[in-house]
Design an enzyme around this catalytic site. Structure first.
Site, short mmCIF file in Angstrom:
data_model
loop_
_atom_site.label_atom_id
_atom_site.label_comp_id
_atom_site.label_asym_id
_atom_site.label_seq_id
_atom_site.Cartn_x
_atom_site.Cartn_y
_atom_site.Cartn_z
N ILE A 1 0.83 -1.21 0.00
CA ILE A 1 0.00 0.00 0.00
C ILE A 1 0.87 1.26 0.00
O ILE A 1 0.58 2.23 -0.70
CB ILE A 1 -0.95 -0.03 1.22
N ASN B 1 2.17 5.07 7.13
CA ASN B 1 1.65 3.83 6.52
C ASN B 1 2.33 2.58 7.07
O ASN B 1 1.71 1.52 7.12
CB ASN B 1 1.83 3.90 5.00
N ALA B 2 3.60 2.69 7.51
CA ALA B 2 4.33 1.48 7.95
C ALA B 2 3.52 0.77 9.03
O ALA B 2 3.00 1.40 9.95
CB ALA B 2 5.70 1.87 8.48
N GLY B 3 3.42 -0.53 8.90
CA GLY B 3 2.69 -1.29 9.90
C GLY B 3 3.06 -2.75 9.80
O GLY B 3 3.50 -3.22 8.75
N LEU C 1 -3.62 -15.66 19.15
CA LEU C 1 -4.70 -15.49 20.13
C LEU C 1 -4.08 -14.89 21.40
O LEU C 1 -2.93 -15.19 21.73
CB LEU C 1 -5.32 -16.84 20.47
N LEU C 2 -4.85 -14.09 22.10
CA LEU C 2 -4.29 -13.41 23.29
C LEU C 2 -3.74 -14.44 24.29
O LEU C 2 -2.72 -14.19 24.93
CB LEU C 2 -5.35 -12.51 23.94
N ASN D 1 -2.17 -16.99 23.74
CA ASN D 1 -0.83 -17.45 23.33
C ASN D 1 0.13 -16.29 23.04
O ASN D 1 1.23 -16.51 22.54
CB ASN D 1 -0.93 -18.31 22.06
N TYR E 1 -2.63 -6.09 17.26
CA TYR E 1 -2.78 -5.26 16.06
C TYR E 1 -3.99 -4.33 16.23
O TYR E 1 -3.92 -3.12 15.92
CB TYR E 1 -2.96 -6.19 14.86
N THR F 1 -2.56 -7.53 -0.79
CA THR F 1 -1.12 -7.22 -0.67
C THR F 1 -0.38 -8.46 -0.16
O THR F 1 -0.99 -9.48 0.13
CB THR F 1 -0.85 -6.09 0.36
P1 NAI Z 1 3.22 -4.57 3.92
O1 NAI Z 1 3.68 -5.51 4.97
O2 NAI Z 1 3.13 -5.06 2.52
O3 NAI Z 1 4.13 -3.25 3.92
C1 NAI Z 1 4.47 -2.57 5.11
C2 NAI Z 1 5.79 -1.85 4.92
O4 NAI Z 1 6.13 -1.21 6.17
C3 NAI Z 1 6.93 -2.78 4.56
O5 NAI Z 1 7.64 -2.29 3.44
C4 NAI Z 1 7.80 -2.77 5.81
O6 NAI Z 1 9.18 -2.97 5.55
C5 NAI Z 1 7.50 -1.38 6.37
N1 NAI Z 1 7.86 -1.30 7.79
C6 NAI Z 1 7.55 -2.20 8.76
N2 NAI Z 1 8.12 -1.83 9.92
C7 NAI Z 1 8.80 -0.68 9.69
C8 NAI Z 1 9.59 0.18 10.48
N3 NAI Z 1 9.83 -0.09 11.78
N4 NAI Z 1 10.14 1.28 9.92
C9 NAI Z 1 9.93 1.57 8.60
N5 NAI Z 1 9.17 0.78 7.80
C10 NAI Z 1 8.63 -0.33 8.33
O7 NAI Z 1 1.82 -4.01 4.43
P2 NAI Z 1 0.58 -3.40 3.61
O8 NAI Z 1 -0.40 -4.48 3.41
O9 NAI Z 1 1.06 -2.63 2.45
O10 NAI Z 1 -0.02 -2.42 4.74
C11 NAI Z 1 0.29 -1.05 4.82
C12 NAI Z 1 -0.49 -0.44 5.98
O11 NAI Z 1 -1.90 -0.69 5.80
C13 NAI Z 1 -0.12 -1.04 7.34
O12 NAI Z 1 -0.16 -0.05 8.32
C14 NAI Z 1 -1.25 -2.05 7.56
O13 NAI Z 1 -1.43 -2.32 8.91
C15 NAI Z 1 -2.43 -1.32 6.95
N6 NAI Z 1 -3.52 -2.22 6.57
C16 NAI Z 1 -3.38 -3.15 5.58
C17 NAI Z 1 -4.45 -3.98 5.23
C18 NAI Z 1 -4.38 -4.99 4.14
O14 NAI Z 1 -5.39 -5.66 3.88
N7 NAI Z 1 -3.25 -5.17 3.48
C19 NAI Z 1 -5.73 -3.88 5.93
C20 NAI Z 1 -5.77 -2.88 6.95
C21 NAI Z 1 -4.70 -2.08 7.24
#
Ligand code: NAI
Length: 452
Positions: free
Chosen positions: A224, A293-295, A301-302, A304, A358, A393
């Site tokens: 994303i 956006n980073a996540g 489960l809680l 565990n 999360y 993704t």
């Molecule tokens: P992804 O795992 O493909 O990309 C996340 C990016 O964040 C990765 O490039 C990773 O290296 C980077 N990252 C992780 N920890 C980091 C740190 N400490 N410092 C800098 N960068 C860091 O995830 P995705 O699917 O693209 O998700 C993006 C955001 O959208 C996240 O916050 C996720 O929680 C949220 N999200 C995604 C959903 C989905 O269905 N894919 C649904 C709901 C929310």
């Protein structure tokens, strides 16, 4: 990551078989392409009050074909129902029933949009009931629509007028292909703050609403985040992409694609805020748009759950955002009409089995956004959250295949969203058009049943 069922079902024979078996038939969504017309067919404005008249007049100036009553047998691109003047539930019958007839004429990928005033600002229980009633009715219409059509609402807050720029900006977004995966949602829009007259920039060229602005996106090496960087670049912004050093190569490729700069930085490091501000200040002078956006997920489960899983998720997903915001808000590098957009999740709204850590972090994002928005009141700055549902993704590709198939079909649009759907909503919230939206959570979930 491709949804092969969606691809298959949009061919004639499988479509017929699916229909006869009562299987889901997700449509290919009408997504934005640069230069596209907002509508290929007339738009209907339903409603008899002065608000409906004012809106119809305004939309004519957009070079659209506008109807106040649909002609028999014609096709409509959208039906906009203006209900800003209701005072009791019985006022809903006539416009909603007219809307019902219009829905029959709606094109594939068409739009239903309701405009009404905030129930919390009503003059008494009857008016509040009428306004809240619209919310229920529009959500239900969204569940009834097919062929990729959506229904959403704009909630007019604090005496915002139907035809003022903030409201029209939200309307344009909802009418466009940029909101393809936003369904069953309500955008609360207030009048632009007084201070914005001095501090806020408008959108200028509609094809490049972010021209001249600098945006920083965390977690932008893939998924994303990479798509957000691409869409902000398309809209004219200079983009700084940030990710962990281990993702450095991918990050450099994204930076090249968007003609921006890459900053390898773990956002959990204590001085992350100062480092990203220094990077932006040295290259671009000011930071206009910050996208958290980073996540990460570490599901269990809680019962565990261990401290490492809990702490890492909370640290990346919310604590780092709080720390970075503290530095950004204390710095003059952050523009007077700066925008912060933070990625939450529908898991943070509804909870999700195996995701207590999360969900705590993503609900935390929503709490942080609301509290910070209060600090921004009366300024030209805004902060909002985007809560994606199921998006295709690498994160969701890890879900077991059967669960993934079910998760995709659990929304009114019967499919997962694409990273670009989230990116378009982020770009809209980052734009001058969204100046009246502050402290809100916009779900990009296709009206997912989760947390509905
Ligand atoms: P992804 O795992 O493909 O990309 C996340 C990016 O964040 C990765 O490039 C990773 O290296 C980077 N990252 C992780 N920890 C980091 C740190 N400490 N410092 C800098 N960068 C860091 O995830 P995705 O699917 O693209 O998700 C993006 C955001 O959208 C996240 O916050 C996720 O929680 C949220 N999200 C995604 C959903 C989905 O269905 N894919 C649904 C709901 C929310």
């Amino acid at each position: 990551m491709a949804d092969t069922y969606l691809e298959l079902i949009n061919n004639p024979l499988p479509a017929r078989i699916a229909k006869s078996l009562g299987l889901p038939r997700p449509a290919v969504l009408r997504r934005h392409t640069p230069g596209e017309a907002l509508a290929d067919h007339p738009l209907l404005v339903v409603g008899s009050g002065p608000g409906a008249d004012a809106l119809a007049a305004e939309l004519l100036a957009w070079d659209l074909e506008i109807r106040r009553h649909a002609l028999p047998g014609e096709t409509l691109s959208a039906a906009i129902v203006v209900l800003d003047d209701v005072s009791a539930p019985m006022d809903l019958a006539a416009p909603m029933l007219e809307l019902g007839q219009a829905v029959r004429l709606l094109a594939a990928g068409g739009r239903v949009i309701g405009l009404f005033r905030a129930p919390g600002e009503s003059t008494g229980p009857a008016q509040a009931a009428a306004r809240q009633g619209i919310d229920g009715a529009i959500r239900s219409v969204a569940r009834e629509l097919r062929r990729g059509a959506t229904a959403n609402g704009i909630i007019l807050q604090r005496s915002a007028r139907v035809d003022e720029p903030n409201v029209l900006g939200a309307l344009r977004f909802l009418l466009s292909g940029k909101s393809a995966y936003v369904d069953g949602q309500f955008l609360p829009v207030g009048p632009a703050p007084i201070a914005s007259a001095a501090g806020s920039r408008g959108d200028g060229d509609p094809g490049r609403p972010l021209a001249g602005r600098t945006a920083l996106v965390t977690g932008a090496a893939r998924g994303i985040g990479a798509e957000i960087a691409a869409v902000l670049h398309r809209d004219g912004a200079h983009v700084v992409v940030v990710d962990v050093p281990a993702a450095g190569e991918q990050l450099a490729r994204v930076a090249n694609r968007v003609g921006g700069t890459a900053l390898q930085l773990d956002i959990t490091t204590p001085d992350a805020g100062a480092r990203l501000l220094a990077h932006v200040a040295a290259r671009y002078g000011a930071l206009d748009i910050l996208v958290h956006n980073a996540g990460i997920t570490r599901d269990k489960l809680l019962a565990n759950m261990d401290a490492a899983r809990w702490d890492s998720v909370v640290n990346v997903n919310i604590t780092s955002q709080l720390r970075i915001n503290e530095a950004v808000l204390a710095s003059e590098v952050f523009a007077p009409d700066g925008r912060i957009v933070s990625l939450a999740s529908t898991s943070g709204i509804a909870g999700n089995r195996g995701q207590s850590n999360y969900a705590a972090s993503k609900a935390g994002v929503i709490g942080m956004v609301r509290a910070t928005s209060v600090e921004f009141e009366g300024t030209a700055r805004t902060i909002n959250a985007v809560a994606p549902g199921f998006i295709e993704t690498e994160m969701t590709a890890k879900i077991p295949p059967l669960t993934r198939q079910v998760a995709r079909r659990l929304s009114s649009l019967q499919q997962g969203g694409l990273p670009v759907d989230v990116a378009e909503t982020v770009a809209f919230l980052a734009s001058g058009s969204a100046a009246g939206i502050n402290g809100q959570v916009v779900r990009v979930c296709g009206q997912n049943l989760v947390g509905a």
